[in-house]
Design a protein around this motif. Sequence first.
Motif, short mmCIF file in Angstrom:
data_model
loop_
_atom_site.label_atom_id
_atom_site.label_comp_id
_atom_site.label_asym_id
_atom_site.label_seq_id
_atom_site.Cartn_x
_atom_site.Cartn_y
_atom_site.Cartn_z
N ASP A 261 0.85 -1.11 -0.06
CA ASP A 261 -0.07 -0.09 0.04
C ASP A 261 0.88 1.21 -0.08
O ASP A 261 1.52 1.75 0.94
CB ASP A 261 -0.85 -0.05 1.20
N LEU A 262 0.93 1.97 -1.00
CA LEU A 262 1.81 3.20 -1.21
C LEU A 262 1.10 4.47 -0.56
O LEU A 262 1.55 5.66 -0.70
CB LEU A 262 2.02 3.35 -2.87
N GLY A 263 -0.18 4.34 -0.19
CA GLY A 263 -0.80 5.59 0.64
C GLY A 263 -1.40 6.36 -0.50
O GLY A 263 -1.70 5.84 -1.78
N GLU A 264 -1.71 7.23 -0.22
CA GLU A 264 -2.48 8.57 -0.98
C GLU A 264 -1.53 8.74 -2.40
O GLU A 264 -0.39 8.77 -2.09
CB GLU A 264 -2.69 9.81 -0.26
N PHE A 265 -2.18 8.53 -3.47
CA PHE A 265 -1.50 8.80 -4.74
C PHE A 265 -2.23 10.04 -5.43
O PHE A 265 -3.51 9.76 -5.93
CB PHE A 265 -1.52 7.43 -5.47
N LEU B 136 7.34 2.09 -5.29
CA LEU B 136 7.48 0.50 -4.85
C LEU B 136 9.01 0.22 -4.69
O LEU B 136 9.08 -0.22 -4.02
CB LEU B 136 6.89 -0.30 -6.21
N LEU B 137 9.72 0.91 -5.66
CA LEU B 137 11.01 0.50 -5.61
C LEU B 137 11.74 1.41 -4.10
O LEU B 137 12.70 0.62 -3.52
CB LEU B 137 12.00 0.79 -6.66
N ASP B 138 11.33 2.38 -3.97
CA ASP B 138 11.73 2.92 -2.84
C ASP B 138 11.32 2.02 -1.49
O ASP B 138 12.07 1.86 -0.45
CB ASP B 138 11.06 4.28 -2.77
N GLU B 139 10.05 1.60 -1.69
CA GLU B 139 9.62 0.66 -0.45
C GLU B 139 10.56 -0.58 -0.35
O GLU B 139 10.77 -1.09 0.88
CB GLU B 139 8.29 0.34 -0.72
N LEU B 140 11.26 -1.05 -1.53
CA LEU B 140 11.93 -1.95 -1.64
C LEU B 140 13.52 -1.82 -1.08
O LEU B 140 14.09 -3.07 -1.10
CB LEU B 140 11.66 -2.99 -2.92
N GLY B 141 13.66 -0.80 -0.98
CA GLY B 141 15.03 -0.44 -0.96
C GLY B 141 15.98 -0.19 -1.95
O GLY B 141 17.29 -0.26 -1.83
N VAL B 142 15.32 -0.05 -3.29
CA VAL B 142 16.18 0.07 -4.43
C VAL B 142 16.33 1.48 -4.94
O VAL B 142 15.26 2.11 -5.15
CB VAL B 142 15.34 -1.01 -5.49
N GLY B 143 17.34 1.85 -4.98
CA GLY B 143 17.53 3.24 -5.44
C GLY B 143 17.92 2.90 -6.98
O GLY B 143 17.00 3.15 -7.85
N ARG B 144 19.26 3.22 -7.59
CA ARG B 144 19.51 3.07 -8.90
C ARG B 144 19.16 1.68 -9.47
O ARG B 144 19.51 0.72 -8.90
CB ARG B 144 21.10 3.54 -9.14
N LEU B 145 18.59 1.67 -10.66
CA LEU B 145 18.27 0.57 -11.32
C LEU B 145 19.49 -0.21 -12.16
O LEU B 145 19.95 0.66 -12.95
CB LEU B 145 17.05 0.57 -12.09
N HIS B 146 20.08 -1.33 -12.19
CA HIS B 146 20.88 -1.93 -13.32
C HIS B 146 20.17 -1.70 -14.63
O HIS B 146 20.95 -1.24 -15.49
CB HIS B 146 21.10 -3.02 -12.88
#
Length: 417
Positions: free
Chosen positions: A8-12, A131-141
């Motif tokens: 749940d990303l909250g308000e969008f 979503l990636l922020d929630e997963l702890g992913v910053g820069r993508l390969h």
Amino acid sequence: MTTKATVDLGEFTFESGESIPSLEVAYETYGEFTGDNAVLVCHALTGSAHVARRPDAGGETAGQARAWWGDVVGPGKAIDTTEYYVVCANAPGSCYGTTGPSSTNPETGEPYGTDFPPVTIGDWTRSQRRLLDELGVGRLHAVVGGSVGGMNVLDWLRRYPDDVDYAASVAAAARLDAQCLALDTVARRAITSDPNWNGGHYYDASATDESESSSDSSDGGSEPTDGLARARQIGHIMYLSKASMARKFGRRSAGREATREKPTDPAGAFFPYREVESYLDYQAEKFTERYDANSYLYLTRAMDDFDLAAGYESDADALAAFEGELLILSFTGDWHFTVEQAEVLADACRDAGVDVSHHVIESDHGHDAFLVEPEKVGPPLSALLSAGLDGRAITDTAEEEDEPEAFAPVHTSLFSE
């Protein structure tokens, strides 16, 4: 290691300016995150987060029985989940777990229907970033996607250019042409002219779960099944080539053992029921059992609306901030997103100083080729992820000196289960 979950990303707040109090995003992950090995895969129009086969999936996953890119993503595959941490998220507006028109509005307790805000590909990208922020992913390969998922990739490059090292836009373009816009318009009109569409408010208390099958309107159901079926049939025709249709069906009759519910008109009983008709009827029936008509309206509009240059002076200007490397894959038999459109995109990258390679694949499968020919799609993607555009399997022509690595054939398409 695999994960199937919803966050749940909250308000969008959507690009339209409208907001919902809670955006839930369904996603799947494969592999282990090591800090710099994340690969985001963006699904096509009616795909789901179920991109790869899961040992714990059993049968149907999120309404979609097959992993839609199971011969490209997985252990030992082109996008190797023993090496990369793969994330695939279902897009807002869909009906495969992420909040969309068939979801319950917490403020009313009823399905949103067409009260759901308009959705853009930019909204997909922004939800993926959160979503990636929630997963702890910053820069993508890397970020990789096919069809409208390839447009999603391009939006990442203009919206978050510092967050991506490598990108692959497969069977996509900077925008749809007028012919495809016209066909999508007719497909949507098929849905909205169905008497059961009811302005998009056709849900009842027994069918609020997005995973439930649609009712057959001929049996008294309340959903616009006939309209969605016709829309899907138009889509099938768009995504196949003349050559593939001639090879699959020709003008052959489906035979006496084939049946259809009823002739389309009184004279229809006199004429043969052809294989191509039988195929379209079967695929339409299967699709209406698993997909929501409003989601089809919302997602096709998102695709139609996308224009890479929107808000910029040109496509080149939109991509100018991206300092990574972009692989563009196109297919000779694809008239939905053509080789010529892909080359225009590649030229824009060159004008912007973006490192780009346009790899043209010989195929007569039409737009479906990026799904049904993994043995041609996989090697360039694998090479990009491992060595960038210097990878040996990436060329600017369809000819390669070395034989590509063999991948098991896949018998799926955008328009099958």
